[in-house]
Design a protein around this motif. Structure first.
Motif, PDB file in Angstrom:
ATOM      1  N   ASP A 369     -11.144  -0.886  -1.127  1.00  0.00           N
ATOM      2  CA  ASP A 369     -10.868  -1.303   0.254  1.00  0.00           C
ATOM      3  C   ASP A 369     -11.573  -2.604   0.609  1.00  0.00           C
ATOM      4  OD1 ASP A 369      -9.168   0.782   0.788  1.00  0.00           O
ATOM      5  OD2 ASP A 369     -10.711   2.060   1.694  1.00  0.00           O
ATOM      6  N   TYR A 370     -12.808  -2.752   0.176  1.00  0.00           N
ATOM      7  CA  TYR A 370     -13.545  -3.976   0.482  1.00  0.00           C
ATOM      8  C   TYR A 370     -12.925  -5.186  -0.220  1.00  0.00           C
ATOM      9  CZ  TYR A 370     -17.389  -2.439   3.438  1.00  0.00           C
ATOM     10  OH  TYR A 370     -18.127  -2.003   4.512  1.00  0.00           O
ATOM     11  N   CYS A 371     -12.475  -4.979  -1.471  1.00  0.00           N
ATOM     12  CA  CYS A 371     -11.813  -6.080  -2.187  1.00  0.00           C
ATOM     13  C   CYS A 371     -10.496  -6.462  -1.510  1.00  0.00           C
ATOM     14  CB  CYS A 371     -11.545  -5.684  -3.637  1.00  0.00           C
ATOM     15  SG  CYS A 371     -13.035  -5.432  -4.620  1.00  0.00           S
ATOM     16  N   GLU A 372      -9.807  -5.487  -0.988  1.00  0.00           N
ATOM     17  CA  GLU A 372      -8.525  -5.728  -0.332  1.00  0.00           C
ATOM     18  C   GLU A 372      -8.700  -6.364   1.048  1.00  0.00           C
ATOM     19  OE1 GLU A 372      -4.415  -5.411   0.968  1.00  0.00           O
ATOM     20  OE2 GLU A 372      -5.368  -5.538  -0.990  1.00  0.00           O
ATOM     21  N   GLN A 373      -9.660  -5.874   1.816  1.00  0.00           N
ATOM     22  CA  GLN A 373      -9.728  -6.225   3.230  1.00  0.00           C
ATOM     23  C   GLN A 373     -10.778  -7.279   3.582  1.00  0.00           C
ATOM     24  OE1 GLN A 373     -10.356  -2.453   5.201  1.00  0.00           O
ATOM     25  NE2 GLN A 373      -8.636  -1.489   4.112  1.00  0.00           N
ATOM     26  N   ALA A 380      -6.673 -10.419  -6.925  1.00  0.00           N
ATOM     27  CA  ALA A 380      -6.206  -9.185  -7.552  1.00  0.00           C
ATOM     28  C   ALA A 380      -7.419  -8.347  -7.956  1.00  0.00           C
ATOM     29  CB  ALA A 380      -5.336  -9.494  -8.769  1.00  0.00           C
ATOM     30  N   ILE A 381      -7.180  -7.060  -8.162  1.00  0.00           N
ATOM     31  CA  ILE A 381      -8.268  -6.109  -8.423  1.00  0.00           C
ATOM     32  C   ILE A 381      -7.998  -5.407  -9.746  1.00  0.00           C
ATOM     33  CG2 ILE A 381      -9.554  -4.131  -7.518  1.00  0.00           C
ATOM     34  CD1 ILE A 381      -8.126  -4.842  -4.761  1.00  0.00           C
ATOM     35  N   MET A 382      -9.012  -5.349 -10.598  1.00  0.00           N
ATOM     36  CA  MET A 382      -8.921  -4.596 -11.846  1.00  0.00           C
ATOM     37  C   MET A 382      -9.866  -3.405 -11.764  1.00  0.00           C
ATOM     38  SD  MET A 382      -8.594  -7.532 -14.758  1.00  0.00           S
ATOM     39  CE  MET A 382      -7.051  -8.445 -14.925  1.00  0.00           C
ATOM     40  N   VAL A 383      -9.337  -2.228 -12.013  1.00  0.00           N
ATOM     41  CA  VAL A 383     -10.115  -0.994 -11.884  1.00  0.00           C
ATOM     42  C   VAL A 383     -10.262  -0.342 -13.250  1.00  0.00           C
ATOM     43  CG1 VAL A 383     -10.224   1.299 -10.854  1.00  0.00           C
ATOM     44  CG2 VAL A 383      -9.340  -0.629  -9.515  1.00  0.00           C
ATOM     45  N   ILE A 384     -11.502  -0.248 -13.724  1.00  0.00           N
ATOM     46  CA  ILE A 384     -11.795   0.446 -14.985  1.00  0.00           C
ATOM     47  C   ILE A 384     -12.383   1.803 -14.635  1.00  0.00           C
ATOM     48  CG2 ILE A 384     -13.032   0.358 -17.173  1.00  0.00           C
ATOM     49  CD1 ILE A 384     -13.322  -2.666 -16.787  1.00  0.00           C
ATOM     50  N   PHE A 385     -11.655   2.871 -14.958  1.00  0.00           N
ATOM     51  CA  PHE A 385     -12.152   4.203 -14.606  1.00  0.00           C
ATOM     52  C   PHE A 385     -11.702   5.205 -15.659  1.00  0.00           C
ATOM     53  CE2 PHE A 385     -13.531   7.710 -12.062  1.00  0.00           C
ATOM     54  CZ  PHE A 385     -14.419   7.169 -11.126  1.00  0.00           C
ATOM     55  N   GLY A 386     -12.652   5.647 -16.460  1.00  0.00           N
ATOM     56  CA  GLY A 386     -12.379   6.636 -17.495  1.00  0.00           C
ATOM     57  C   GLY A 386     -13.036   7.957 -17.184  1.00  0.00           C
ATOM     58  N   LYS A 403      -4.233   3.804  -3.328  1.00  0.00           N
ATOM     59  CA  LYS A 403      -4.619   2.410  -3.073  1.00  0.00           C
ATOM     60  C   LYS A 403      -3.576   1.434  -3.630  1.00  0.00           C
ATOM     61  CE  LYS A 403      -8.264   3.625  -0.925  1.00  0.00           C
ATOM     62  NZ  LYS A 403      -8.231   3.571   0.559  1.00  0.00           N
ATOM     63  N   ILE A 404      -2.978   1.766  -4.777  1.00  0.00           N
ATOM     64  CA  ILE A 404      -1.932   0.909  -5.331  1.00  0.00           C
ATOM     65  C   ILE A 404      -0.753   0.823  -4.364  1.00  0.00           C
ATOM     66  CG2 ILE A 404      -0.191   0.745  -7.168  1.00  0.00           C
ATOM     67  CD1 ILE A 404      -2.310   1.824  -9.099  1.00  0.00           C
ATOM     68  N   LEU A 405      -0.444   1.934  -3.706  1.00  0.00           N
ATOM     69  CA  LEU A 405       0.652   1.945  -2.740  1.00  0.00           C
ATOM     70  C   LEU A 405       0.303   1.180  -1.471  1.00  0.00           C
ATOM     71  CD1 LEU A 405       1.861   5.675  -2.974  1.00  0.00           C
ATOM     72  CD2 LEU A 405       2.764   3.666  -4.162  1.00  0.00           C
ATOM     73  N   GLU A 406      -0.960   1.229  -1.064  1.00  0.00           N
ATOM     74  CA  GLU A 406      -1.373   0.645   0.216  1.00  0.00           C
ATOM     75  C   GLU A 406      -1.713  -0.841   0.133  1.00  0.00           C
ATOM     76  OE1 GLU A 406      -3.565   4.714   1.911  1.00  0.00           O
ATOM     77  OE2 GLU A 406      -4.740   2.937   1.367  1.00  0.00           O
ATOM     78  N   CYS A 407      -2.327  -1.265  -0.962  1.00  0.00           N
ATOM     79  CA  CYS A 407      -2.895  -2.613  -1.026  1.00  0.00           C
ATOM     80  C   CYS A 407      -1.813  -3.670  -1.264  1.00  0.00           C
ATOM     81  CB  CYS A 407      -3.941  -2.693  -2.133  1.00  0.00           C
ATOM     82  SG  CYS A 407      -5.423  -1.726  -1.798  1.00  0.00           S
ATOM     83  N   LYS A 408      -1.999  -4.821  -0.636  1.00  0.00           N
ATOM     84  CA  LYS A 408      -1.121  -5.957  -0.858  1.00  0.00           C
ATOM     85  C   LYS A 408      -1.530  -6.713  -2.121  1.00  0.00           C
ATOM     86  CE  LYS A 408       0.019  -6.652   4.026  1.00  0.00           C
ATOM     87  NZ  LYS A 408      -0.029  -7.604   5.178  1.00  0.00           N
ATOM     88  N   LYS A 409      -2.819  -6.692  -2.442  1.00  0.00           N
ATOM     89  CA  LYS A 409      -3.285  -7.346  -3.655  1.00  0.00           C
ATOM     90  C   LYS A 409      -2.951  -6.462  -4.864  1.00  0.00           C
ATOM     91  CE  LYS A 409      -7.092  -9.665  -1.254  1.00  0.00           C
ATOM     92  NZ  LYS A 409      -8.564  -9.805  -1.100  1.00  0.00           N
ATOM     93  N   PRO A 410      -2.470  -7.044  -5.956  1.00  0.00           N
ATOM     94  CA  PRO A 410      -2.151  -6.233  -7.144  1.00  0.00           C
ATOM     95  C   PRO A 410      -3.397  -5.527  -7.678  1.00  0.00           C
ATOM     96  CG  PRO A 410      -1.261  -8.457  -7.344  1.00  0.00           C
ATOM     97  CD  PRO A 410      -2.163  -8.472  -6.163  1.00  0.00           C
ATOM     98  N   ILE A 411      -3.200  -4.301  -8.132  1.00  0.00           N
ATOM     99  CA  ILE A 411      -4.278  -3.530  -8.755  1.00  0.00           C
ATOM    100  C   ILE A 411      -3.875  -3.231 -10.192  1.00  0.00           C
ATOM    101  CG2 ILE A 411      -5.582  -1.371  -8.737  1.00  0.00           C
ATOM    102  CD1 ILE A 411      -5.283  -1.298  -5.717  1.00  0.00           C
TER     103      ILE A 411
END
Length: 707
Positions: A369-373, A380-386, A403-411
């Motif tokens: 959210d902070y990266c988006e807003q 764009a945002i890259m999310v590493i989560f294993g 978040k992928i559905l909500e954000c305007k910036k690509p994830i």
């Protein structure tokens, strides 16, 4: 020829169908049935009465009229089947799975040609032979697995190799990449990759059709058609990525042994893809990764935020992005401190944002959210989560999905735990997402996407180029293939027979460059010593003296630099004229500057490939060159220059002034226009050009012609 009977057949017959699903004839029937084909499926087999629940015809003569025939029988039987089915049963589309044609023997090539002639006579579409089939949402006429998820907005994939297509599908399915169609063209003598692109272009509907095309190419049979339709599709909103295999000498042998393909020059392929706007890939993983990138919202920035719960992958991703010319900007200030206060103690927010292995799905959502807003310097945002084994990944991936559905910036989701968290990852993919399991592969593929220019303008820029005079010069040249005319064009050191091509004498080279508006250093050529000395006195010392005759002057000691007096020039003249093959001496005003290089070579079917780069060691040892396909636009020329590894030298670095990039680009464009109207030029280079912040001047050039 691609027709309705191939794409949406109301009836299909499998010649050579089987109950054994471990054979192609059985596997293709299984896949058609499992794919939910709604038309009539028929089978011909002389030894069976029923195959996979379908009543069998023992002879093709018993068949009713049928739209599409799939042949899974020995190659020697195929021509007869095609002739009978096309003539007597009105079959208008064929998929020939069978191998043993032009890819193997001369006899096989004759069988293949017979089939093509029959198909042309009756207006039939032909996929293959030597292929895995055709996979669409209408019918799954392939004998292989996996069968990917199919939907209208999935990828259109066209492959020149069936086995490679299977391996690419394996790579794609694991990433969640959806497909709309898979075309395995096999030997592709009637319907090749260019033909499929042509059909997709001419029937394109932006509302209904896929916007992503992936290609695996072993032979570019028609570069002009590929360029035209790829460019057209990209301008209509599509994105295209491709592998061209067989560009090395060894790779060419491998490609030829597999499908009878001939490899094209690597520089020609690079130039063609650059002009068309095709993203070039070099591996299956890279191709499918680029395909996944294409499914995400398009963006033009280059600043990335990395949200992770594992420090190492975040650092590796940062390194890979930076290497590719992208940025992972520092996040600081009030908003960064505010984000840090909402994460666990020890979390880092400077970028990468590390929410720690103990971070919860809620913390992941807050960071996104902070990266988006709140961080305006992030594109764009890259999310590493294993799977650290400390959180419930279903919950974390549910947050990521939202978040992928909500954000305007690509994830970009990077979910590495495909083994330990396989069910969770699959659940995420089923929601319509893709997964980039390896962060460095993603960064490498993204670099290829970001550096690929838009399709080039196809107009020829002739401003300032004297085309009529160019043609008069070329037309007046004597034919180097004629022994009596070859004396002005042949290299005196060339011991081959007279049919070989020759190089133009310096005064003709200079005239052609002058016609193109390419500036040259003042020079004079003569076999008379006094004339050479008088010219040097007039232009002023220091000067350069070069032998005329031998093509590779440096190799025979035929260049003398920084001559500062009449006496030294006289001695050098005598030395140069003693070199074997010398006909005269050229003297030039000595100038200084950064050495640049421009070269060109005519590639059969492609046309002229123009190369540019820094001169000297950069072109000779480091091979730091960029290629383009003539004619070139100014945008293409700038793109070629900017893509050089040594571009910082051109731009200026460490107190050194840069060169005049505009004039360098102008010379590249003018040279490409010259070549466009003088196709008899088969090879040339200008090396060096000397450049500073004001001028770019050609110092030495050679041109080889074939009339």
């Amino acid at each position: 020829m691609i027709n309705q009977q191939l794409l949406q057949p109301e009836s299909i017959v499998v010649i050579g169908g089987s109950n054994n699903v471990h054979k192609p004839g059985g596997a293709v029937i299984r896949n058609i049935l499992n794919g939910g084909y709604q038309g009539v499926l028929r089978v011909v087999n002389p030894k069976e009465d029923e195959i996979q629940g379908i009543k069998v015809f023992h002879d093709v003569k018993q068949l009713p009229t049928t739209d599409l025939a799939i042949l899974v029988v020995a190659a020697r039987f195929c021509p007869e089947y095609v002739e009978f089915l096309a003539k007597e049963k009105q079959v208008r589309a064929f998929i020939i799975i069978s191998a043993g044609f032009s890819e193997e023997t001369h006899e096989g090539a004759l069988l293949e040609q017979q089939i093509i002639e029959t198909c042309d006579k009756y207006g039939c579409a032909l996929i293959g032979p030597n292929c895995i089939g055709l996979l669409t949402r209408w019918h799954h006429s392939v004998f292989t697995k996996p069968i990917p998820n199919l939907n209208p907005k999935g990828v259109d994939f066209i492959s020149g190799s069936g086995a490679t297509a299977v391996f690419i599908l394996e790579s794609a399915v694991s990433k969640g990449l959806p497909f709309n169609s898979v075309w395995s063209i096999g030997n592709g003598k009637q319907i090749g990759i260019e033909t499929v692109l042509e059909y997709m272009d001419e029937h394109f509907d932006v509302e209904k059709d896929s916007l992503v095309k992936l290609l695996y190419i072993e032979n570019i049979a028609d570069p002009d058609k590929l360029l035209y339709h790829a460019t057209s599709l990209i301008r209509k909103g599509c994105r295209i990525a491709a592998i061209k295999a067989g560009t090395s000498q060894s790779g060419s042998r491998a490609a030829s042994s597999h499908t009878g393909a001939l490899a094209s020059s690597d520089s020609a392929v690079e130039a063609l893809f650059r002009k068309a706007g095709i993203v070039r890939c070099f591996s299956r993983e890279e191709l499918t990764t680029v395909g996944c990138i294409f499914t995400l919202p398009k963006f033009t920035g280059k600043n990335f935020a990395i949200v992770t719960h594992a420090g190492g992958p975040g650092v590796m991703l940062t390194d890979a992005l930076s290497k590719g010319g992208m940025e992972v900007p520092l996040l600081s200030g009030e908003r960064a401190e505010e984000l840090k206060s909402k994460l666990l103690p020890g979390a880092a927010v400077s970028n990468p944002i590390d929410v720690l292995a103990t971070g919860t799905p809620e913390h992941l959502g807050i960071a996104i959210d902070y990266c988006e807003q709140h961080f305006d310097n992030i594109d764009a945002i890259m999310v590493i989560f294993g799977s650290p084994g400390l959180v419930r990944l279903y919950d974390a991936y549910a947050v990521l999905h939202q978040k992928i559905l909500e954000c305007k910036k690509p994830i970009f989701p990077i979910l590495p735990s495909v083994n330990t968290a396989g069910p969770e990852v699959q659940e995420f993919l089923k929601k319509g997402h893709v997964n980039f399991a390896d962060e460095v592969t993603l960064a490498t593929a993204l670099t290829q996407v970001m550096k690929t220019p838009a399709p080039a303008d196809q107009q020829v820029d002739i401003h300032g180029v004297d085309v009529p005079r160019i043609r008069r010069i070329i037309d007046s040249l004597k034919d180097p293939k004629d022994p009596k005319d070859s004396k002005d064009l042949k290299d005196p050191n060339d011991t081959k027979d007279s049919k070989d091509d020759g190089y133009l004498p310096p005064h003709v080279v200079r005239e052609l460059l002058e016609c193109a508006g390419i500036p040259t250093v003042p020079e004079f050529v003569s076999e008379v010593k006094e004339e050479v000395l008088d010219f040097a006195d007039k232009c002023g010392y220091p000067v350069v003296a070069k032998v005329v005759g031998p093509v590779h002057k440096s190799d025979v000691g035929g260049v003398a630099l920084n001559i500062r007096s009449r006496e030294v020039l006289a001695a050098e003249f005598d030395r140069l004229m003693k070199i074997y093959g010398a006909t005269s001496v050229m003297v030039q005003k000595m100038i200084k500057g950064t050495e640049l290089f421009i070269g060109a070579k005519y590639e059969e079917r492609f046309g002229h490939v123009v190369l540019c780069g820094l001169g000297g060691i950069f072109v000779e040892v480091l091979k730091d060159v960029s290629s383009g396909l003539a004619p070139l636009s100014y945008e293409e020329a700038y793109s070629m220059i900017n893509s050089l590894r040594g571009y910082k030298i051109i731009k200026g670095t460490r107190g050194m002034k840069g060169i005049n990039k505009r004039k360098y680009a102008e010379i590249i464009v003018r040279l490409s226009t010259l070549l466009r109207f003088a196709t008899e030029i088969k090879e040339m280079d200008i090396n060096p050009l000397l450049a500073d912040e004001n001028d770019v001047i050609a110092v030495d050039a050679r041109i080889r012609v074939e009339k």
